[in-house]
Motif scaffolding. Structure first.
Motif, short mmCIF file in Angstrom:
data_model
loop_
_atom_site.label_atom_id
_atom_site.label_comp_id
_atom_site.label_asym_id
_atom_site.label_seq_id
_atom_site.Cartn_x
_atom_site.Cartn_y
_atom_site.Cartn_z
N LYS A 130 0.82 -1.22 0.00
CA LYS A 130 0.00 0.00 0.00
C LYS A 130 0.85 1.27 0.00
O LYS A 130 0.48 2.29 0.59
CB LYS A 130 -0.94 0.01 1.20
CG LYS A 130 -1.92 -1.16 1.22
CD LYS A 130 -2.83 -1.12 2.42
CE LYS A 130 -3.81 -2.30 2.42
NZ LYS A 130 -4.69 -2.30 3.61
N GLY A 131 1.98 1.19 -0.67
CA GLY A 131 2.84 2.37 -0.81
C GLY A 131 3.84 2.56 0.32
O GLY A 131 4.69 3.45 0.25
N LYS A 132 3.77 1.71 1.34
CA LYS A 132 4.65 1.90 2.50
C LYS A 132 6.12 1.63 2.15
O LYS A 132 7.02 2.30 2.64
CB LYS A 132 4.21 0.98 3.64
CG LYS A 132 2.85 1.34 4.23
CD LYS A 132 2.45 0.36 5.32
CE LYS A 132 1.06 0.68 5.87
NZ LYS A 132 0.62 -0.31 6.89
N THR A 133 6.34 0.62 1.31
CA THR A 133 7.72 0.28 0.94
C THR A 133 8.38 1.46 0.23
O THR A 133 9.50 1.85 0.56
CB THR A 133 7.74 -0.96 0.03
OG1 THR A 133 7.23 -2.08 0.76
CG2 THR A 133 9.15 -1.28 -0.43
N PHE A 134 7.67 2.01 -0.75
CA PHE A 134 8.26 3.12 -1.49
C PHE A 134 8.44 4.36 -0.61
O PHE A 134 9.39 5.12 -0.78
CB PHE A 134 7.42 3.48 -2.72
CG PHE A 134 8.11 4.49 -3.61
CD1 PHE A 134 9.14 4.10 -4.44
CD2 PHE A 134 7.74 5.83 -3.59
CE1 PHE A 134 9.80 5.02 -5.25
CE2 PHE A 134 8.39 6.75 -4.39
CZ PHE A 134 9.43 6.35 -5.23
N GLU A 135 7.53 4.54 0.33
CA GLU A 135 7.66 5.68 1.23
C GLU A 135 8.92 5.58 2.08
O GLU A 135 9.58 6.59 2.35
CB GLU A 135 6.41 5.79 2.12
CG GLU A 135 6.43 6.95 3.13
CD GLU A 135 6.55 8.32 2.49
OE1 GLU A 135 6.80 9.28 3.25
OE2 GLU A 135 6.41 8.45 1.26
N VAL A 136 9.28 4.36 2.48
CA VAL A 136 10.53 4.17 3.21
C VAL A 136 11.72 4.57 2.33
O VAL A 136 12.66 5.25 2.78
CB VAL A 136 10.68 2.71 3.68
CG1 VAL A 136 12.07 2.46 4.26
CG2 VAL A 136 9.62 2.37 4.71
N ILE A 137 11.68 4.16 1.07
CA ILE A 137 12.75 4.50 0.14
C ILE A 137 12.81 6.01 -0.07
O ILE A 137 13.88 6.62 -0.04
CB ILE A 137 12.54 3.76 -1.20
CG1 ILE A 137 12.75 2.26 -0.99
CG2 ILE A 137 13.47 4.29 -2.28
CD1 ILE A 137 12.46 1.42 -2.21
N ARG A 138 11.65 6.63 -0.31
CA ARG A 138 11.61 8.07 -0.53
C ARG A 138 12.18 8.83 0.67
O ARG A 138 12.98 9.75 0.52
CB ARG A 138 10.18 8.53 -0.80
CG ARG A 138 10.08 10.01 -1.19
CD ARG A 138 8.72 10.59 -0.88
NE ARG A 138 8.41 10.60 0.54
CZ ARG A 138 8.95 11.46 1.42
NH1 ARG A 138 9.83 12.35 1.03
NH2 ARG A 138 8.59 11.40 2.69
#
Length: 339
Positions: free
Chosen positions: A140-148
């Motif tokens: 739900k977008g959490k993985t990419f938010e960690v990267i960002r």
């Protein structure tokens, strides 16, 4: 247009490193726009063989085992890092208990952490990362938010990203996320100024699938058991109202035809892209055909490994001209906006 795979200029415009190098798709692309590769890392021994065969240089091994401070200084970090789920549970629990988690970095234990650590220590002017498009929506977008957060909030880079379909450059649907960032201490740029091309520049010579597929080849026909299995699999899914199953291109191939995405499992049954053979079972793509769907020049790139390994390497690689288009923009930025 492919150039000699070894560095082709005595006056490189910039230096770059090639992490998770695979067979060198990033390297070709960044060399073609004036870059010099000063370090490469790849853990797979068969990919190392192909890389060394084509570039005359054996990549260093597992990036996890490499002291990042020993990596040469560079202007651009390139990495098509594998996607691994990030577990935030440990950090979240400690936060809820009011504890400092110190080195409990939420990316630790993932291969992205190796990229992050390299950026943190070496502080290059820029980076380009590539991954599957689902990285953007994973968990739900959490993985990419960690990267960002890691790239922007913690490391301080100015970052932009975009889903790019390689089908604009080659006749293969291949949607990938390109993530590009610049160090604001070394490059004067705003987020909205970061250009990630979605299509080739005017004048690009698009390779038609019907020109890539050879008329008559021997030794690539799939076996009767494999073909029967693929037919049953497709019938099963069709009966349930979905379109899962093999992808077959009939002869003659029409202008503008585009294949499905080639994956690392292509060697198993060729299901993603099969070519019709009149009076016989379909065949797989040849190695030469498959590599062209990724934008590799068969006259200038060769596989010293088995067909099985070559298929895996092609499926794990990148669309070279799409990466090159982004590399071209990055080279322009470094030339015009470096402080």
């Amino acid at each position: 247009m492919e150039t000699n795979l070894r560095e082709n200029t005595n006056y490189p415009l910039f230096d770059f490193i090639d992490l998770f190098a695979g067979i060198g798709g990033f390297r070709i692309s960044f060399q073609d726009v004036g870059g010099k590769c000063v370090f490469s890392s790849e853990w797979n021994k068969f990919s190392q063989q192909t890389y060394c065969h084509n570039f005359g240089e054996m990549p260093s091994g597992n990036i996890c085992d490499i002291d990042k401070s020993t990596i040469p200084d560079h202007d651009i970090l390139c990495a098509g890092f594998p996607c691994q789920p990030f577990s935030l549970a440990g950090v979240s629990k400690k936060n809820s208990l009011g504890r400092k988690h110190g080195f409990e970095d939420p990316t630790q234990g993932t291969l992205f952490f190796e990229v992050k650590k390299t950026l943190q220590i070496k502080q290059p002017k820029a980076f380009m990362l590539e991954n599957v498009k689902n990285l953007l929506s994973h968990d739900k977008g959490k993985t990419f938010e960690v990267i960002r957060k890691s790239l922007e909030d913690e490391l301080g880079y100015i970052v932009n990203w975009k889903i790019v379909d390689g089908a604009r450059w080659v006749p293969q649907h291949r949607q990938r996320i390109f993530i590009v960032g610049y160090n604001p201490d070394k490059v004067d740029i705003a987020k909205n100024d970061i250009i990630i091309p979605e299509k080739p520049e005017e004048g690009y010579a698009y390779p038609e699938l019907r020109d890539i597929i050879q008329d008559k080849v021997e030794g690539w026909t799939i076996g009767p058991g494999t073909w029967d299995t693929l037919i049953r699999h497709k019938a099963y899914h069709s009966s349930r109202g979905n379109g899962f199953g093999y992808g077959l291109h009939t002869i003659p191939i029409k202008k503008g035809s585009v294949t499905r995405t080639i994956s690392a499992r292509y060697h198993k049954d060729g299901a993603e892209v099969l070519i019709e053979q009149k009076g016989d079972r379909p065949r797989r793509l040849t190695i030469i055909e498959a590599m062209q769907l990724q934008g590799y020049d068969p006259n200038n790139f060769h596989f010293p490994v088995s067909n099985t390994q070559a298929y895996r390497q092609i499926g794990n690689s990148v669309v070279v001209p799409a990466i090159r288009a982004c590399a071209h923009q990055m080279a322009r930025v470094l030339k015009e906006r470096s402080k």
